[in-house]
Design an enzyme around this catalytic site. Structure first.
Site, PDB file in Angstrom:
ATOM      1  N   GLU A   1       0.856  -1.178   0.000  1.00 25.60           N
ATOM      2  CA  GLU A   1       0.000   0.000   0.000  1.00 25.60           C
ATOM      3  C   GLU A   1       0.900   1.239   0.000  1.00 25.60           C
ATOM      4  O   GLU A   1       1.886   1.264   0.752  1.00 25.60           O
ATOM      5  CB  GLU A   1      -0.909   0.043   1.240  1.00 25.60           C
ATOM      6  CG  GLU A   1      -1.925   1.164   1.147  1.00 25.60           C
ATOM      7  CD  GLU A   1      -2.904   1.209   2.332  1.00 25.60           C
ATOM      8  OE1 GLU A   1      -2.755   0.407   3.274  1.00 25.60           O
ATOM      9  OE2 GLU A   1      -3.788   2.051   2.291  1.00 25.60           O
TER      10      GLU A   1
ATOM     11  N   ALA B   1       1.712   0.050  10.797  1.00 21.70           N
ATOM     12  CA  ALA B   1       1.360  -1.336  10.547  1.00 21.70           C
ATOM     13  C   ALA B   1       0.504  -1.426   9.293  1.00 21.70           C
ATOM     14  O   ALA B   1      -0.027  -0.419   8.836  1.00 21.70           O
ATOM     15  CB  ALA B   1       0.590  -1.912  11.725  1.00 21.70           C
ATOM     16  N   MET B   2       0.360  -2.643   8.777  1.00 22.20           N
ATOM     17  CA  MET B   2      -0.324  -2.824   7.492  1.00 22.20           C
ATOM     18  C   MET B   2      -1.198  -4.069   7.496  1.00 22.20           C
ATOM     19  O   MET B   2      -0.773  -5.138   7.929  1.00 22.20           O
ATOM     20  CB  MET B   2       0.754  -2.899   6.384  1.00 22.20           C
ATOM     21  CG  MET B   2       0.206  -3.162   5.012  1.00 22.20           C
ATOM     22  SD  MET B   2      -0.859  -1.789   4.462  1.00 22.20           S
ATOM     23  CE  MET B   2      -1.946  -2.685   3.362  1.00 22.20           C
ATOM     24  N   GLU B   3      -2.412  -3.908   6.958  1.00 24.59           N
ATOM     25  CA  GLU B   3      -3.472  -4.906   7.091  1.00 24.59           C
ATOM     26  C   GLU B   3      -3.496  -5.987   6.008  1.00 24.59           C
ATOM     27  O   GLU B   3      -4.565  -6.553   5.731  1.00 24.59           O
ATOM     28  CB  GLU B   3      -4.820  -4.179   7.094  1.00 24.59           C
ATOM     29  CG  GLU B   3      -5.249  -3.548   5.740  1.00 24.59           C
ATOM     30  CD  GLU B   3      -4.894  -2.073   5.585  1.00 24.59           C
ATOM     31  OE1 GLU B   3      -3.941  -1.604   6.241  1.00 24.59           O
ATOM     32  OE2 GLU B   3      -5.559  -1.389   4.791  1.00 24.59           O
ATOM     33  N   ASN B   4      -2.388  -6.320   5.372  1.00 25.65           N
ATOM     34  CA  ASN B   4      -2.370  -7.342   4.325  1.00 25.65           C
ATOM     35  C   ASN B   4      -3.239  -8.544   4.721  1.00 25.65           C
ATOM     36  O   ASN B   4      -3.179  -9.015   5.848  1.00 25.65           O
ATOM     37  CB  ASN B   4      -0.943  -7.847   4.102  1.00 25.65           C
ATOM     38  CG  ASN B   4       0.053  -6.726   4.067  1.00 25.65           C
ATOM     39  OD1 ASN B   4      -0.030  -5.857   3.231  1.00 25.65           O
ATOM     40  ND2 ASN B   4       0.974  -6.716   5.028  1.00 25.65           N
TER      41      ASN B   4
ATOM     42  N   GLU C   1      -5.673  -2.837  12.563  1.00 25.60           N
ATOM     43  CA  GLU C   1      -5.326  -3.643  11.379  1.00 25.60           C
ATOM     44  C   GLU C   1      -6.249  -4.855  11.271  1.00 25.60           C
ATOM     45  O   GLU C   1      -6.662  -5.243  10.176  1.00 25.60           O
ATOM     46  CB  GLU C   1      -3.860  -4.073  11.407  1.00 25.60           C
ATOM     47  CG  GLU C   1      -2.850  -2.921  11.564  1.00 25.60           C
ATOM     48  CD  GLU C   1      -3.044  -1.761  10.611  1.00 25.60           C
ATOM     49  OE1 GLU C   1      -3.630  -1.955   9.531  1.00 25.60           O
ATOM     50  OE2 GLU C   1      -2.619  -0.633  10.952  1.00 25.60           O
TER      51      GLU C   1
ATOM     52  N   GLU D   1      -9.968   4.007   6.055  1.00 27.14           N
ATOM     53  CA  GLU D   1      -9.165   4.468   7.197  1.00 27.14           C
ATOM     54  C   GLU D   1      -9.997   5.224   8.240  1.00 27.14           C
ATOM     55  O   GLU D   1      -9.893   4.935   9.431  1.00 27.14           O
ATOM     56  CB  GLU D   1      -7.978   5.308   6.715  1.00 27.14           C
ATOM     57  CG  GLU D   1      -6.950   4.523   5.882  1.00 27.14           C
ATOM     58  CD  GLU D   1      -6.342   3.326   6.615  1.00 27.14           C
ATOM     59  OE1 GLU D   1      -6.519   3.200   7.842  1.00 27.14           O
ATOM     60  OE2 GLU D   1      -5.677   2.501   5.946  1.00 27.14           O
TER      61      GLU D   1
HETATM   62  N1  BES Z   1      -3.245   0.887   5.773  1.00 29.90           N
HETATM   63  C1  BES Z   1      -2.492   1.545   6.784  1.00 29.90           C
HETATM   64  C2  BES Z   1      -1.014   1.445   6.603  1.00 29.90           C
HETATM   65  C3  BES Z   1      -0.446   2.243   5.460  1.00 29.90           C
HETATM   66  C4  BES Z   1      -0.521   3.574   5.461  1.00 29.90           C
HETATM   67  C5  BES Z   1       0.215   1.657   4.437  1.00 29.90           C
HETATM   68  C6  BES Z   1       0.039   4.304   4.419  1.00 29.90           C
HETATM   69  C7  BES Z   1       0.750   2.383   3.417  1.00 29.90           C
HETATM   70  C8  BES Z   1       0.682   3.710   3.397  1.00 29.90           C
HETATM   71  C9  BES Z   1      -2.805   1.006   8.173  1.00 29.90           C
HETATM   72  O1  BES Z   1      -4.044   0.424   8.297  1.00 29.90           O
HETATM   73  C10 BES Z   1      -2.776   2.152   9.101  1.00 29.90           C
HETATM   74  O2  BES Z   1      -3.661   2.963   9.032  1.00 29.90           O
HETATM   75  N2  BES Z   1      -1.762   2.240   9.938  1.00 29.90           N
HETATM   76  C11 BES Z   1      -1.542   3.344  10.832  1.00 29.90           C
HETATM   77  C12 BES Z   1      -1.797   2.964  12.258  1.00 29.90           C
HETATM   78  C13 BES Z   1      -3.242   2.938  12.588  1.00 29.90           C
HETATM   79  C14 BES Z   1      -3.480   2.424  13.985  1.00 29.90           C
HETATM   80  C15 BES Z   1      -3.921   4.273  12.447  1.00 29.90           C
HETATM   81  C16 BES Z   1      -0.103   3.728  10.661  1.00 29.90           C
HETATM   82  O3  BES Z   1       0.637   2.968  10.055  1.00 29.90           O
HETATM   83  O4  BES Z   1       0.253   4.813  11.102  1.00 29.90           O
HETATM   84 ZN    ZN Z   2      -5.645   1.725   8.580  1.00 31.07          ZN
END
Ligand code: BES
Ligand code: ZN
Length: 884
Positions: A129, A271-274, A307, A329
């Protein structure tokens, strides 16, 4: 040299359905550090729903070396396709299902952008992502192309005993006659490429299981570096709590037999939700009493939940295009906030979330980077994972929940899950479900997704004693933001109460409506008058309870009324809010006063009110701790809005802290002494609340008397038997210039230098000193053997914290702070533009500064923008910061 090829702007209005669909993807990945070879077979067909079907096929691809390409087994000749830096174009395709096979090589060891396939501490991992899959294979790398994946991984057995990808493991074995082995994974669910993941390395695995409501047993695995297994317990506990909560609160079950989390130390984000294989920055997985604070525990719990919750809000229902990012998000942040509220204290969680919203999103909305929750254009999508999309996006969902009520909102969510499962959906689809569930017309509400900026609501009230009427006049306004000179009126839900003399809520008998069951009024016009009947005693209005709408509320309410609410509003959020309002006003006056002295009278009144709160046995400790913390320096700067002098703000805020520390010394001392030391550590909310109250008391004590406070803090540091107490002491010591600070910091370093997450904490403590010498210290640490600019956590810990948490020194009048951060951005931009661009957002409020600092910041920004080879990411942030 000035950048000449201004990056292209992508617009929502230009959205077109893909000309081709990819039903099935088969990847064969032969891992090697310098040259990984990837064969991708795509089962592709023209999209009958698209006018572009039949046109050339343009696959995305970046940094890939194309070794071979064939269609249905027939190699392409060079005239049949073309390649540029970002695409592989096949000029003509037969108008039927075909199989396109490409073979490419990439160099994971050279990937310092941490997007695509890279190595973190010797572990192969991926981040796709938003647009990282195109660094792994040529593909239609967009979220509305949904495919089934089969992945074969192959690596040297000694180098990567674990081979992981999404879905189910269908086969694994050795490759005879070699030192290599393989694994084959199949994901039965359709997914967009951004949810693809693979991991290969030598990792330890902690296992548990969860049985779903319908009785399916799910294997839970957390993969970490060897030796870190003991630190996975809390993440596992949190995961199981999240799985249970989603079943109970939203009726959502997990849908695979296995759920894996991998912790890696080098990661651009949190973190990433793969699908089925979440990849985490290890700081959001690893916790033990002696390495993680209460706050770390709470963050881990909510990030793990976030996630996991994406499995339904993001994965089963994904986004049609990246403009719809808030669809997954904002909604998922709302869900993780609710999860934490349900398993912890709702008021404390709400206050913390609003603090974050104000510090980050309000600041963004007030400056040149302001954009709507659903942006209408971008240059680089990675720049739009913002506080607006996330935090304001969650607020918009929360307002829908307020308008629909708990049951109505659940019904709407059920419709959303049923109607759009398997879709790549839009914000319109989501809001339509809210309309269909409630019968409401939400077209005016929809402006919340499209209008940037924080609305202001002005409240004026009067009590007409003889008529028994309380009249509330509300006026909404929204200042222009970049690209949006005028704004339509919003639909603003305001939870409220009329508070009687002993704190009771009076009935709300609204003229024209009757007695309100749900105490929420809706402001829909520019100016609206609300008349409440049968108000026989003078009430104190409590507006926007629980922060039901993300607005800036200004009123003609008196200081006495604010103090009254601070002491007895039934809404804890507004008790806190009134305390913040009072403190802001007192500090704002001190900013303008000679020597930034605080008014003794005002401070005393505030101190008395705070004393009553601290003495109230009915209140939670964590809530009291929040009450005892003054508004942050950046919050105060935002309230001022122009001609900001960060040093003056710091001095004025300190003056009030000092006054409170002196006035409340006895109470604070009592709280401090009640803080247990030693004993077993538990991260539960009540114990954590006790610690946060104790540390808030310490912060004021040290303000009242620096010398004795520093001794207390140092004693606490040395006596601490858990990381929360250590950091509680260090957080206050780090901000005063005293020998105890140096002693504690070097003791901390000596004990924890071999633990990367604790070295990060140490770097941050060094970076936040608001006094002279901080800049030199940061520069010195950039030369430290443990500083490594290629590791995002380390850069954020030292440089990110300096820029974001040390307003006095970052904004040093000499401009040195700006230059320091700019130097790092420049270097970083050459190999990790995502992290560089994020660091660059710290200049976003430069225009609000007083003229001297403003000129320095302007010079630094201009130089950064006009560099040769500036990345698209950084160019977008800096050029918009300069224009807005
Ligand atoms: N999908 C995002 C991670 C992401 C963000 C991947 C931008 C690539 C580019 C993930 O679900 C996410 O939102 N992560 C947050 C933490 C969350 C608890 C708000 C992060 O990584 O800051
Ligand atoms: Zn997210």
């Amino acid at each position: 040299m000035i950048r000449t090829d201004t990056p292209q702007t992508i617009r929502l209005t230009d959205y077109r359905a893909p000309g081709y669909l990819i039903n099935h993807v088969s990847l064969n990945v032969r891992l090697n550090r310098e040259a990984t070879r990837i064969t991708a077979r795509l089962d592709l067909l023209p999209n009958p729903a698209s006018p572009d079907a039949g046109g050339p096929l343009v696959l995305d691809g970046q940094g890939l070396r194309l070794e071979a390409i064939n269609i249905d087994g027939v190699p392409l000749t060079e005239d049949q396709y073309s390649l540029d830096n970002e695409h592989l174009t096949i000029h003509k395709l037969p108008q039927r299902a075909v199989c396109i096979e490409t073979e490419t090589t990439v160099d994971p060891s050279a990937n310092k952008a941490l997007s695509g396939l890279y190595l973190s501490n010797g572990v192969y991992c991926t981040q796709c992502e938003a647009e990282g899959f195109r660094r792994i294979a040529f593909f239609l790398d967009r979220p509305d192309v949904l495919s089934r994946y089969r992945v074969r991984l192959e690596a040297r057995k000694s180098e990567a005993p674990q081979l992981l990808s999404n879905g189910n493991l269908v086969m694994a074995g050795d490759i005879v006659g070699s030192d290599r082995h393989f694994a084959i994974w199949e994901d039965p669910h359709l997914k967009p490429s951004y949810l693809f993941a693979m991991v290969a390395g030598d990792l330890a695995c902690v296992e548990d299981s969860f049985t779903t409501r319908s009785g399916r047993k799910v294997l839970l695995q957390i993969y970490v570096e060897h030796g870190k297994e003991e630190r996975c317990g809390w993440a596992m506990t949190s995961l199981k709590a999240a799985m249970k909560w989603d079943e109970e609160r939203f009726g959502r079950e997990y849908d695979l037999d296995r759920f894996m989390i991998v912790a890696v130390s080098d990661f651009n984000m949190g973190a990433m939700e793969n699908k089925g294989l979440n990849i985490f920055n290890d700081k959001y997985v690893l916790a033990s009493p002696d390495s993680a604070t209460d706050q770390d525990y709470a963050h881990i719990e909510s990030v793990i939940a976030h996630e996991y919750f994406h499995n339904w809000t993001g994965n089963r229902i994904t986004c049609r295009d990246w403009f719809q990012l808030c669809l997954k998000e904002g909604l998922t942040v709302y869900r993780d906030q609710e999860f934490s509220s349900d398993i912890r204290s709702r008021p404390v969680k709400r206050i913390s979330d609003v603090k974050l919203l104000r510090a980050q999103q309000f600041a963004e909305d007030a400056g040149p980077l302001a954009h709507p929750v659903r942006p209408s254009s971008y240059m680089e999508i990675n720049n739009f994972y913002t506080a607006t999309v996330y935090e304001k996006g969650a607020e918009v969902v929360r307002m829908l929940a307020t308008l629909l009520g708990e049951e109505g909102f659940r019904k709407a969510m059920d419709i959303y899950f049923a109607r759009h499962d398997g879709d790549a959906a839009t914000v319109e689809d989501f809001v339509k479900c809210m309309e269909d569930a409630s019968g409401r017309d939400l077209s005016q509400f929809f402006h919340w997704y499209e209008q940037a900026g924080t609305p202001q609501v002005m409240a004026q009230s009067r009590w007409l004693q003889s008529e028994g009427v309380f009249e509330l006049t509300l006026t909404q306004s929204l200042a222009p933001t970049p690209g949006q000179p005028t704004k339509p009126d919003l639909d603003i839900p305001l939870a409220m109460g009329l508070v009687g003399p002993v704190g009771e809520d009076m009935p709300l008998d609204l003229e024209g409506t009757g007695v309100l069951n749900n105490p929420v009024i809706e402001l829909r016009e520019a100016v609206q008058v609300f008349r409440f009947r049968n108000v026989r005693q003078r009430p104190v209005p409590s507006l926007n309870r629980g922060f039901s709408a993300p607005v800036r509320l200004v009123s003609n309410f008196s200081a006495a009324d604010e103090v009254a609410l601070m002491g007895r509003d039934s809404d804890p959020f507004n008790r806190w809010e009134m305390a913040q309002n009072r403190a802001s006003e007192i500090i704002t006056r001190a900013i303008a006063a000679p020597d930034h002295a605080v008014s003794a009278d005002l401070a005393r009144g505030y101190g008395e009110a705070l004393k009553r709160v601290l003495a109230d046995n009915g209140l939670e400790d964590a809530f009291k701790a929040l009450m005892a913390m003054l508004p942050g320096e950046q919050d105060l700067a935002r309230e001022l809005g122009s001609n900001v002098d960060p040093a003056a703000i710091h001095a004025a805020r300190d003056a009030l802290r000092r006054a409170l520390g002196t006035q409340l010394e006895a109470e604070l001392q009592r709280i401090w002494e009640a803080l247990p030391t030693g004993g077993a550590y538990s991260p539960d909310p009540a114990s954590a609340g006790r610690r946060s109250l104790g540390h808030a008391a310490l912060d004021l004590l040290i303000a009242g008397d620096a010398a004795s406070g520093a001794q207390l803090a140092l004693g606490h540091f040395h006596a601490a038997t858990n990381m929360t107490d250590k950091m509680g002491a260090l957080n206050v010591l780090a901000r005063i210039d005293c020998p105890q600070r140096e002693e504690a910091l070097s003791a901390f370093y000596d004990s924890h230098r071999s633990d990367p997450l604790l070295v990060d904490k140490w770097m941050t403590l060094n970076a936040v000193a608001p006094f002279e010498g901080a800049i030199a210290r940061v520069r010195e640490l950039m030369q430290h053997e443990l500083f490594d600019i290629t590791r995002p956590n380390r850069v954020r810990a030292l440089i990110g914290s300096f820029a974001a948490m040390n307003p006095v020194q970052f904004n040093a009048p000499s401009g040195e702070g700006y230059e320091l951060v700019a130097g790092v951005i420049e270097k970083l931009d050459g190999f990790n533009p995502q992290v560089a661009a994020r660091l660059a957002t710290n200049y976003r409020s430069w225009r609000a500064l007083e003229p001297g600092r403003r000129a320095k910041a302007h010079d630094t920004l201009t130089r950064l923008r006009d560099r040769a080879n500036v990345s698209r990411d950084t160019f977008e942030i800096i050029s918009k910061s300069l224009e807005g």
